[in-house]
Design a protein around this motif. Structure first.
Motif, PDB file in Angstrom:
ATOM      1  N   SER A 200      36.726 -13.244   2.883  1.00 22.83           N
ATOM      2  CA  SER A 200      36.164 -14.009   3.997  1.00 22.83           C
ATOM      3  C   SER A 200      37.187 -15.040   4.449  1.00 22.83           C
ATOM      4  O   SER A 200      38.229 -15.212   3.823  1.00 22.83           O
ATOM      5  N   ARG A 201      36.871 -15.731   5.529  1.00 23.75           N
ATOM      6  CA  ARG A 201      37.769 -16.770   6.033  1.00 23.75           C
ATOM      7  C   ARG A 201      37.229 -18.147   5.652  1.00 23.75           C
ATOM      8  O   ARG A 201      36.104 -18.500   6.044  1.00 23.75           O
ATOM      9  N   PRO A 202      37.985 -18.942   4.890  1.00 20.57           N
ATOM     10  CA  PRO A 202      37.562 -20.323   4.660  1.00 20.57           C
ATOM     11  C   PRO A 202      37.450 -21.063   5.990  1.00 20.57           C
ATOM     12  O   PRO A 202      38.313 -20.923   6.866  1.00 20.57           O
ATOM     13  N   ALA A 203      36.385 -21.818   6.147  1.00 25.77           N
ATOM     14  CA  ALA A 203      36.128 -22.484   7.428  1.00 25.77           C
ATOM     15  C   ALA A 203      35.570 -23.871   7.173  1.00 25.77           C
ATOM     16  O   ALA A 203      34.948 -24.139   6.147  1.00 25.77           O
ATOM     17  N   GLY A 204      35.785 -24.751   8.138  1.00 27.91           N
ATOM     18  CA  GLY A 204      35.327 -26.127   8.030  1.00 27.91           C
ATOM     19  C   GLY A 204      33.816 -26.240   8.105  1.00 27.91           C
ATOM     20  O   GLY A 204      33.111 -25.335   8.572  1.00 27.91           O
ATOM     21  N   SER A 205      33.321 -27.375   7.656  1.00 27.00           N
ATOM     22  CA  SER A 205      31.883 -27.628   7.668  1.00 27.00           C
ATOM     23  C   SER A 205      31.259 -27.514   9.055  1.00 27.00           C
ATOM     24  O   SER A 205      30.103 -27.089   9.179  1.00 27.00           O
ATOM     25  N   PRO A 206      31.985 -27.877  10.152  1.00 25.85           N
ATOM     26  CA  PRO A 206      31.377 -27.710  11.475  1.00 25.85           C
ATOM     27  C   PRO A 206      30.980 -26.268  11.786  1.00 25.85           C
ATOM     28  O   PRO A 206      30.064 -26.043  12.580  1.00 25.85           O
ATOM     29  N   CYS A 207      31.648 -25.288  11.160  1.00 25.46           N
ATOM     30  CA  CYS A 207      31.259 -23.893  11.384  1.00 25.46           C
ATOM     31  C   CYS A 207      29.868 -23.626  10.811  1.00 25.46           C
ATOM     32  O   CYS A 207      29.065 -22.906  11.402  1.00 25.46           O
ATOM     33  N   TRP A 208      29.592 -24.204   9.640  1.00 20.80           N
ATOM     34  CA  TRP A 208      28.246 -24.055   9.072  1.00 20.80           C
ATOM     35  C   TRP A 208      27.224 -24.802   9.919  1.00 20.80           C
ATOM     36  O   TRP A 208      26.096 -24.323  10.116  1.00 20.80           O
ATOM     37  N   ASP A 209      27.606 -25.959  10.451  1.00 16.87           N
ATOM     38  CA  ASP A 209      26.704 -26.692  11.337  1.00 16.87           C
ATOM     39  C   ASP A 209      26.349 -25.839  12.546  1.00 16.87           C
ATOM     40  O   ASP A 209      25.199 -25.847  13.009  1.00 16.87           O
ATOM     41  N   TRP A 210      27.344 -25.092  13.060  1.00 13.62           N
ATOM     42  CA  TRP A 210      27.094 -24.202  14.195  1.00 13.62           C
ATOM     43  C   TRP A 210      26.119 -23.096  13.804  1.00 13.62           C
ATOM     44  O   TRP A 210      25.191 -22.766  14.566  1.00 13.62           O
ATOM     45  N   LEU A 211      26.294 -22.542  12.619  1.00 13.46           N
ATOM     46  CA  LEU A 211      25.382 -21.500  12.144  1.00 13.46           C
ATOM     47  C   LEU A 211      23.962 -22.041  11.973  1.00 13.46           C
ATOM     48  O   LEU A 211      22.986 -21.347  12.267  1.00 13.46           O
ATOM     49  N   GLU A 212      23.835 -23.282  11.502  1.00 13.44           N
ATOM     50  CA  GLU A 212      22.517 -23.910  11.389  1.00 13.44           C
ATOM     51  C   GLU A 212      21.886 -24.075  12.768  1.00 13.44           C
ATOM     52  O   GLU A 212      20.694 -23.801  12.963  1.00 13.44           O
ATOM     53  N   ILE A 213      22.671 -24.512  13.730  1.00 12.56           N
ATOM     54  CA  ILE A 213      22.163 -24.685  15.091  1.00 12.56           C
ATOM     55  C   ILE A 213      21.707 -23.356  15.667  1.00 12.56           C
ATOM     56  O   ILE A 213      20.615 -23.240  16.238  1.00 12.56           O
ATOM     57  N   ARG A 214      22.529 -22.325  15.510  1.00 12.75           N
ATOM     58  CA  ARG A 214      22.168 -21.011  16.037  1.00 12.75           C
ATOM     59  C   ARG A 214      20.932 -20.440  15.333  1.00 12.75           C
ATOM     60  O   ARG A 214      20.207 -19.621  15.906  1.00 12.75           O
ATOM     61  N   SER A 215      20.683 -20.897  14.106  1.00 16.80           N
ATOM     62  CA  SER A 215      19.497 -20.457  13.368  1.00 16.80           C
ATOM     63  C   SER A 215      18.271 -21.291  13.702  1.00 16.80           C
ATOM     64  O   SER A 215      17.170 -21.000  13.210  1.00 16.80           O
ATOM     65  N   GLY A 216      18.446 -22.344  14.503  1.00 11.26           N
ATOM     66  CA  GLY A 216      17.311 -23.189  14.880  1.00 11.26           C
ATOM     67  C   GLY A 216      16.824 -24.082  13.773  1.00 11.26           C
ATOM     68  O   GLY A 216      15.636 -24.418  13.714  1.00 11.26           O
ATOM     69  N   ILE A 217      17.746 -24.507  12.883  1.00 12.26           N
ATOM     70  CA  ILE A 217      17.393 -25.387  11.767  1.00 12.26           C
ATOM     71  C   ILE A 217      17.856 -26.803  12.101  1.00 12.26           C
ATOM     72  O   ILE A 217      19.049 -27.073  12.160  1.00 12.26           O
ATOM     73  N   PRO A 218      16.930 -27.745  12.331  1.00 14.61           N
ATOM     74  CA  PRO A 218      17.310 -29.103  12.737  1.00 14.61           C
ATOM     75  C   PRO A 218      17.610 -29.994  11.540  1.00 14.61           C
ATOM     76  O   PRO A 218      17.076 -29.796  10.441  1.00 14.61           O
ATOM     77  N   HIS A 219      18.465 -30.979  11.771  1.00 11.26           N
ATOM     78  CA  HIS A 219      18.737 -32.001  10.767  1.00 11.26           C
ATOM     79  C   HIS A 219      18.547 -33.374  11.409  1.00 11.26           C
ATOM     80  O   HIS A 219      19.302 -33.751  12.313  1.00 11.26           O
ATOM     81  N   VAL A 220      17.522 -34.085  10.970  1.00 12.67           N
ATOM     82  CA  VAL A 220      17.327 -35.456  11.444  1.00 12.67           C
ATOM     83  C   VAL A 220      18.459 -36.320  10.906  1.00 12.67           C
ATOM     84  O   VAL A 220      18.837 -36.226   9.730  1.00 12.67           O
ATOM     85  N   LEU A 221      19.023 -37.146  11.763  1.00 22.16           N
ATOM     86  CA  LEU A 221      20.124 -38.039  11.423  1.00 22.16           C
ATOM     87  C   LEU A 221      19.680 -39.480  11.659  1.00 22.16           C
ATOM     88  O   LEU A 221      18.623 -39.718  12.266  1.00 22.16           O
ATOM     89  N   PRO A 222      20.462 -40.471  11.213  1.00 21.34           N
ATOM     90  CA  PRO A 222      20.034 -41.861  11.400  1.00 21.34           C
ATOM     91  C   PRO A 222      19.639 -42.204  12.839  1.00 21.34           C
ATOM     92  O   PRO A 222      18.668 -42.935  13.063  1.00 21.34           O
ATOM     93  N   LYS A 223      20.363 -41.658  13.824  1.00 18.08           N
ATOM     94  CA  LYS A 223      20.066 -41.986  15.221  1.00 18.08           C
ATOM     95  C   LYS A 223      18.784 -41.337  15.725  1.00 18.08           C
ATOM     96  O   LYS A 223      18.263 -41.731  16.779  1.00 18.08           O
ATOM     97  N   THR A 224      18.270 -40.343  15.003  1.00 17.75           N
ATOM     98  CA  THR A 224      17.061 -39.664  15.477  1.00 17.75           C
ATOM     99  C   THR A 224      15.877 -39.830  14.524  1.00 17.75           C
ATOM    100  O   THR A 224      14.848 -39.180  14.707  1.00 17.75           O
ATOM    101  N   GLN A 225      16.013 -40.687  13.536  1.00 13.59           N
ATOM    102  CA  GLN A 225      14.868 -40.948  12.659  1.00 13.59           C
ATOM    103  C   GLN A 225      13.708 -41.542  13.463  1.00 13.59           C
ATOM    104  O   GLN A 225      13.905 -42.374  14.333  1.00 13.59           O
ATOM    105  N   GLU A 226      12.509 -41.073  13.189  1.00 14.35           N
ATOM    106  CA  GLU A 226      11.270 -41.529  13.820  1.00 14.35           C
ATOM    107  C   GLU A 226      11.182 -41.170  15.301  1.00 14.35           C
ATOM    108  O   GLU A 226      10.352 -41.716  16.029  1.00 14.35           O
ATOM    109  N   GLU A 227      12.009 -40.231  15.759  1.00 10.26           N
ATOM    110  CA  GLU A 227      11.944 -39.796  17.155  1.00 10.26           C
ATOM    111  C   GLU A 227      11.031 -38.588  17.351  1.00 10.26           C
ATOM    112  O   GLU A 227      10.517 -38.379  18.445  1.00 10.26           O
ATOM    113  N   PHE A 228      10.845 -37.781  16.300  1.00 12.52           N
ATOM    114  CA  PHE A 228      10.158 -36.507  16.469  1.00 12.52           C
ATOM    115  C   PHE A 228       9.020 -36.337  15.470  1.00 12.52           C
ATOM    116  O   PHE A 228       9.175 -36.651  14.297  1.00 12.52           O
TER     117      PHE A 228
END
Length: 344
Positions: A200-228
């Motif tokens: 396989s090709r070693p890839a940076g963490s942003p690539c996994w973040d992209w895969l999470e986004i394409r899978s529709g898996i959200p991650h609440v972050l400090p700026k979005t706490q208590e928004e949803f």
């Protein structure tokens, strides 16, 4: 990030910033490989909380939106921890490693705050909550060749989404058809990385973040706490909310929306062109809302070729009938794309 693990990744060519692998020399090629090939990604953008003790399952069951008591060793589930008003403070993946041991995977920026917040609820419960981020090495393998590579090492692979298998110090969890998460000890991590990296090709963490986004898996972050509320970010569609489990923090609000109404906002997958990266918490606008924000960016990362892919919570009527723009009505237009699960 465990220091020994960081030293190893650096020796493999990783560019690491603030404990997160950005790339292995060619971020653009890695993003294309995430889309078209098979990638191996370090997951140190996620920290780990270990919850142990005789009352661990009961304790989390009374706080989180998922049915934690239903978790058996090797199984995983998505979940959330909400305020009394039903607003998400954190979203995360839980894995079960025994009747008295669970691991919670959530963004690094929320590990310390959530450890402190959850500890306030322990009281007399026989529960211990500790930051295990340096004790557990996490990486992900995704792509057409993922199963073939894993079959060379593991006697049997988990067959269904969120099923897992444990072999010694290593736990393998199937997140979806071609996407797997591996958790292992720092002592085993380098050997496994070399083994799976050979195909396989070693890839940076942003690539996994992209895969999470394409899978529709959200991650609440400090700026979005208590928004949803959970339904806004589709947690009811990904198994992160159980409506039959009984009381938990924020349950009344979440259940009332489910049984007596329906969400006015949902989370959608979208692409925007341009060089300015959307940020979690950025507001979205459409003509329908007459100057008021119609939504908010949940997560965003560079797309494989250009622009950015993102998850965004948007008013359903705005999504269905009006152009939606980033930051202002004159901002970049969101180009909506289908999620891998239906939105009801």
């Amino acid at each position: 990030m465990n220091q020994d693990w960081q030293n190893f990744l650096t020796s493999q060519g990783a560019d690491i910033q603030d404990g997160v692998v950005q790339h292995f020399g060619d971020a653009t090629a890695e993003r294309l490989a995430a889309r078209d090939g098979t990638v191996l990604c370090d997951l140190s953008q996620f920290g780990v909380l270990r919850v142990t003790g005789e009352d661990a399952a009961t304790f989390m069951h009374s706080l989180f939106s998922s049915d934690v008591k239903a978790l058996t060793p090797g199984r995983a589930q998505y979940s959330s921890f909400n305020t009394a008003k039903g607003r998400a403070l954190a979203t995360f993946l839980i894995t079960c490693h025994g009747p008295m041991e669970f691991l919670l995977y959530l963004p690094n920026s929320l590990v310390a705050p959530m450890q402190k917040k959850l500890s306030m609820y322990v009281l007399r419960a026989k529960v211990k909550i500790e930051n295990a981020s340096d004790d557990v090495v996490r990486f992900g393998l995704c792509g057409e060749a993922a199963e073939t590579l894993l079959q060379k090492h593991f006697p049997a692979l988990p067959q269904d989404a969120l099923d897992g298998v444990q072999y010694g110090d290593t736990t393998l969890t199937r997140l979806s058809d071609k996407r797997f998460q591996l958790d292992t000890s720092p002592q085993q991590a380098a050997a496994l990385w070399k083994e799976f990296g050979s195909g396989s090709r070693p890839a940076g963490s942003p690539c996994w973040d992209w895969l999470e986004i394409r899978s529709g898996i959200p991650h609440v972050l400090p700026k979005t706490q208590e928004e949803f509320v959970p339904q806004m970010v589709n947690l009811d569609l990904t198994g992160a909310v159980n409506f039959k489990k009984g009381c938990y923090t924020g349950q009344e609000v979440v259940a009332r929306l489910h049984y007596l109404g329906k969400p006015k906002r949902r989370m959608y997958l979208a692409h925007v062109d341009g060089d300015t990266a959307p940020q979690a918490g950025d507001e979205l606008f459409s003509m329908e809302m007459e100057g008021q924000a119609c939504g908010m960016v949940v997560n965003s990362t560079p797309a494989p070729e250009s622009g950015y892919d993102l998850l965004a919570v948007v008013q359903i009527v705005s999504h269905d009938a009006f152009p939606v723009h980033l930051g202002a009505l004159t901002g970049a237009r969101l180009q909506f794309q289908p999620l891998p699960y239906p939105i009801s």
